[in-house]
Enzyme design. Structure first.
Site, PDB file in Angstrom:
ATOM      1  N   GLY A  12      35.084  41.164  42.557  1.00 14.34           N
ATOM      2  CA  GLY A  12      36.142  42.125  42.848  1.00 14.34           C
ATOM      3  C   GLY A  12      37.268  41.512  43.666  1.00 14.34           C
ATOM      4  O   GLY A  12      37.194  40.369  44.121  1.00 14.34           O
ATOM      5  N   ASP A  13      38.357  42.274  43.800  1.00 14.46           N
ATOM      6  CA  ASP A  13      39.516  41.890  44.617  1.00 14.46           C
ATOM      7  C   ASP A  13      40.182  40.601  44.156  1.00 14.46           C
ATOM      8  O   ASP A  13      40.759  39.863  44.955  1.00 14.46           O
ATOM      9  CB  ASP A  13      39.114  41.765  46.108  1.00 14.46           C
ATOM     10  CG  ASP A  13      38.488  43.039  46.627  1.00 14.46           C
ATOM     11  OD1 ASP A  13      38.890  44.126  46.157  1.00 14.46           O
ATOM     12  OD2 ASP A  13      37.590  42.952  47.483  1.00 14.46           O
ATOM     13  N   GLU A  14      40.122  40.341  42.875  1.00 10.42           N
ATOM     14  CA  GLU A  14      40.718  39.114  42.331  1.00 10.42           C
ATOM     15  C   GLU A  14      42.246  39.221  42.279  1.00 10.42           C
ATOM     16  O   GLU A  14      42.936  38.199  42.175  1.00 10.42           O
ATOM     17  CB  GLU A  14      40.186  38.849  40.906  1.00 10.42           C
ATOM     18  CG  GLU A  14      38.686  38.576  40.819  1.00 10.42           C
ATOM     19  CD  GLU A  14      37.859  39.844  40.634  1.00 10.42           C
ATOM     20  OE1 GLU A  14      38.439  40.952  40.755  1.00 10.42           O
ATOM     21  OE2 GLU A  14      36.649  39.735  40.383  1.00 10.42           O
ATOM     22  N   LYS A  16      43.605  42.246  40.465  1.00 12.14           N
ATOM     23  CA  LYS A  16      43.793  42.999  39.209  1.00 12.14           C
ATOM     24  C   LYS A  16      45.031  43.904  39.279  1.00 12.14           C
ATOM     25  O   LYS A  16      45.834  43.945  38.347  1.00 12.14           O
ATOM     26  CB  LYS A  16      42.538  43.865  38.923  1.00 12.14           C
ATOM     27  CG  LYS A  16      41.270  43.034  38.745  1.00 12.14           C
ATOM     28  CD  LYS A  16      40.046  43.899  38.580  1.00 12.14           C
ATOM     29  CE  LYS A  16      39.615  44.606  39.834  1.00 12.14           C
ATOM     30  NZ  LYS A  16      39.113  43.752  40.920  1.00 12.14           N
ATOM     31  N   ASN A  38      36.115  53.391  45.087  1.00 12.77           N
ATOM     32  CA  ASN A  38      35.608  52.154  45.707  1.00 12.77           C
ATOM     33  C   ASN A  38      36.608  51.023  45.448  1.00 12.77           C
ATOM     34  O   ASN A  38      36.660  50.049  46.185  1.00 12.77           O
ATOM     35  CB  ASN A  38      34.198  51.778  45.195  1.00 12.77           C
ATOM     36  CG  ASN A  38      34.057  51.817  43.678  1.00 12.77           C
ATOM     37  OD1 ASN A  38      34.938  52.305  42.969  1.00 12.77           O
ATOM     38  ND2 ASN A  38      32.950  51.311  43.167  1.00 12.77           N
ATOM     39  N   GLY A  40      40.209  49.150  45.332  1.00 19.66           N
ATOM     40  CA  GLY A  40      41.468  49.127  46.081  1.00 19.66           C
ATOM     41  C   GLY A  40      42.329  48.072  45.436  1.00 19.66           C
ATOM     42  O   GLY A  40      42.029  46.888  45.531  1.00 19.66           O
ATOM     43  N   HIS A  41      43.350  48.494  44.712  1.00 19.75           N
ATOM     44  CA  HIS A  41      44.191  47.564  43.958  1.00 19.75           C
ATOM     45  C   HIS A  41      45.580  47.510  44.600  1.00 19.75           C
ATOM     46  O   HIS A  41      46.293  48.508  44.628  1.00 19.75           O
ATOM     47  CB  HIS A  41      44.281  48.006  42.487  1.00 19.75           C
ATOM     48  CG  HIS A  41      42.951  47.922  41.775  1.00 19.75           C
ATOM     49  ND1 HIS A  41      42.791  48.207  40.444  1.00 19.75           N
ATOM     50  CD2 HIS A  41      41.724  47.562  42.212  1.00 19.75           C
ATOM     51  CE1 HIS A  41      41.518  48.031  40.103  1.00 19.75           C
ATOM     52  NE2 HIS A  41      40.849  47.655  41.165  1.00 19.75           N
ATOM     53  N   GLN A 221      36.423  46.619  40.246  1.00 22.11           N
ATOM     54  CA  GLN A 221      35.351  45.737  40.712  1.00 22.11           C
ATOM     55  C   GLN A 221      35.411  44.405  39.938  1.00 22.11           C
ATOM     56  O   GLN A 221      36.481  43.981  39.566  1.00 22.11           O
ATOM     57  CB  GLN A 221      33.962  46.401  40.588  1.00 22.11           C
ATOM     58  CG  GLN A 221      33.743  47.563  41.560  1.00 22.11           C
ATOM     59  CD  GLN A 221      34.419  48.846  41.144  1.00 22.11           C
ATOM     60  OE1 GLN A 221      34.208  49.343  40.057  1.00 22.11           O
ATOM     61  NE2 GLN A 221      35.231  49.397  42.020  1.00 22.11           N
ATOM     62  N   SER A 408      49.155  32.889  39.737  1.00 26.24           N
ATOM     63  CA  SER A 408      49.818  33.691  40.770  1.00 26.24           C
ATOM     64  C   SER A 408      49.849  32.896  42.062  1.00 26.24           C
ATOM     65  O   SER A 408      48.855  32.288  42.453  1.00 26.24           O
ATOM     66  CB  SER A 408      49.048  35.000  40.949  1.00 26.24           C
ATOM     67  OG  SER A 408      49.496  35.685  42.095  1.00 26.24           O
ATOM     68  N   VAL A 409      51.030  32.873  42.716  1.00 18.77           N
ATOM     69  CA  VAL A 409      51.191  32.041  43.921  1.00 18.77           C
ATOM     70  C   VAL A 409      51.595  32.859  45.148  1.00 18.77           C
ATOM     71  O   VAL A 409      52.112  32.325  46.117  1.00 18.77           O
ATOM     72  CB  VAL A 409      52.216  30.903  43.660  1.00 18.77           C
ATOM     73  CG1 VAL A 409      51.667  29.911  42.642  1.00 18.77           C
ATOM     74  CG2 VAL A 409      53.562  31.463  43.197  1.00 18.77           C
TER      75      VAL A 409
END
Ligand code: GDP
Ligand code: IMO
Ligand code: MG
Length: 419
Positions: A12-14, A16, A38, A40-41, A221, A408-409
């Site tokens: 998760g938390d990549e 997205k 659950n 958080g984007h 996720q 992504s930077v």
């Protein structure tokens, strides 16, 4: 037309939310197909930052349709808070938002059951976000749940019956709670849902496909939190993988197009459970501070470690990933060398196959690559990548056998390089 799916390949938390927002201009419709608050984007653009929980990350593009699919679990209370906070920031988004009548409702007693279950587990707790996800999916598969469409007919009666059942279950736990506290805002949340566009989303989505509209499905996720293939039992309660997009939207497998697999240039995890490449030293600390690795939903510090190719290869296989997206390379700019986990040594034998169960303290086999030692955050084109970054990308592509199409930077929309 086919449905493209974007999903997390780690815990998760990549990133997205960021990438769905970046890709949205290419699509007509954005959907969520599993999970709930659950998630958080985080989206950042024009000096504006927002974290979405229930609502798809295409919502800031006014002309796009956003759909919360049947596979999602929706909490009327947090949903109203989310809508209100968007309104406060000047975004009234209810016109562009559609919700499946078949999505399941997270009730206050689901959240209490989640907390009671976690408390009873003590040291073996999952580290849940305590949003009621597990108990709601248990009621879904146990055939007891309430669905969004239920708010339209005799909701109070159905709610009272399920609440009563939950209160009986809660007597099994030695857990003190105040139901009033958890119920605050429920009536308003239900009222808001009644005013929303509640639809049979499987019909709508398939109509869009027939009409040639383009659809992007946004995972929540990550693959290693998948209920079937993740690091069970330290997982969430839904199918986070590509197959979950089919059941979570009512889309046939032969209607799936591109599968975007998103990962960080390193790896993080929140909550309990195995994490073979986790770092407990200054390197892990540096990733946490440089990457601002604190949970978007709970604020908990994220556990940090090197990228894990055993787990990533597994995730690529399970999802049928066709394009990779690498996030947060900028966070590793301070490192002289970058480590890559390529195998696990289990009972003296090295394997690159993700095992049934990850033993505590599994020994990881690493390869090392030179770091880029360059600030990447201002880079606008691939031609300006430092050689070491290009080499790292080529190395990962060779190992994973899938091209990395986006790099992504930085957290902003603009800090995205399409190759
Ligand atoms: P999600 O749950 O997959 O949408 O990811 P989260 O929003 O929970 O966590 C990703 C975090 O990384 C957020 O704070 C983003 O703003 C941030 N982020 C996304 N991409 C990048 C990137 O390339 N570099 C940096 N430094 N931060 C990023
Ligand atoms: P996004 O979509 C990271 C983790 C929790 C816990 C486990 C079970 O933002 O990537 P749950 O609340 O589902 O019962 O928690 O899963 N978890 C996440 N970790 N990102 C998420 O979502 C997560 N959603 C759940 O920390 O370990
Ligand atoms: Mg997140």
């Amino acid at each position: 037309m086919k449905v493209d799916v974007l999903l997390g390949l780690q815990w998760g938390d990549e990133g997205k939310g960021k990438v769905v927002d970046v890709l949205t201009p290419k699509y007509d419709v954005i959907t969520r197909f599993q999970g709930g608050p659950n998630a958080g984007h985080t989206l950042e653009f024009d000096n504006f930052k927002h974290v979405l929980h229930n609502i798809p990350s295409g919502i800031f593009h006014a002309s796009k349709v956003n759909i919360i699919g049947n596979g999602v679990v929706l909490d009327p209370i947090t949903f109203k808070k989310e809508i209100d906070s968007l309104k406060e920031k000047g975004y009234d988004i209810t016109d562009n938002l559609y919700i499946s009548k078949k999505a399941h409702l997270i009730l206050p007693t689901h959240r209490i059951l989640d907390a009671a279950s976690e408390a009873s587990k003590g040291k073996t707790k999952i580290g849940s976000t305590l949003k009621g996800i597990g108990p709601t999916y248990m009621d879904k598969t146990g055939r007891n749940g309430l669905r969004v469409g239920d708010v339209l007919h005799n909701f109070d009666e159905k709610y009272a019956a399920l609440k009563d059942k939950h209160e009986k279950m809660l007597t099994m736990y030695d857990f003190e709670y105040s139901i009033e506290e958890f119920e605050a805002g429920l009536a308003e949340g239900i009222e808001l849902l009644r005013s929303c566009k509640l639809i049979d989303s499987e019909h709508e989505i398939n109509k869009y496909i027939k009409e040639g509209k383009s659809i992007l499905a946004e995972g929540a996720q990550g693959t290693l939190l998948d209920i079937d293939f993740g690091s069970y039992p330290f997982v969430t309660s839904s199918n986070t993988i590509c197959a979950g997009a089919c059941t979570g939207m009512g889309v046939a497998p032969n209607k799936i197009g591109e599968v975007y697999g998103i990962f960080k240039a390193y790896c993080t995890r929140v909550g309990s459970g195995p994490f073979p490449t986790e770092l407990f030293d200054a390197d892990g600390e540096e990733m946490r501070s440089a990457g601002n690795e604190f949970g978007s939903t709970t604020g908990r510090p994220r556990r940090c470690g090197w990228i894990d190719l055993v787990a990533l290869k597994y995730a690529v296989m399970i999802n049928g990933v066709t394009q990779l997206i690498m996030m947060k390379g900028d966070v590793l700019s301070g490192f002289d060398t970058i480590k890559v986990g390529t195998g696990y040594k289990i009972n003296g034998v090295v394997t690159d196959e993700f095992p049934f169960e990850l033993p505590e303290n599994v020994e990881v086999v690493y390869e090392e690559l030179p770091g880029w030692k360059t600030d990447l955050t201002g880079i606008k084109a691939e031609a300006d990548f430092p050689k070491e970054l290009s080499d790292y990308i080529a190395y990962l592509e060779a190992k994973l056998e899938v091209p990395i199409k986006i790099v992504s930077v930085g957290p902003d929309r603009e800090q995205t390089i399409v190759r």
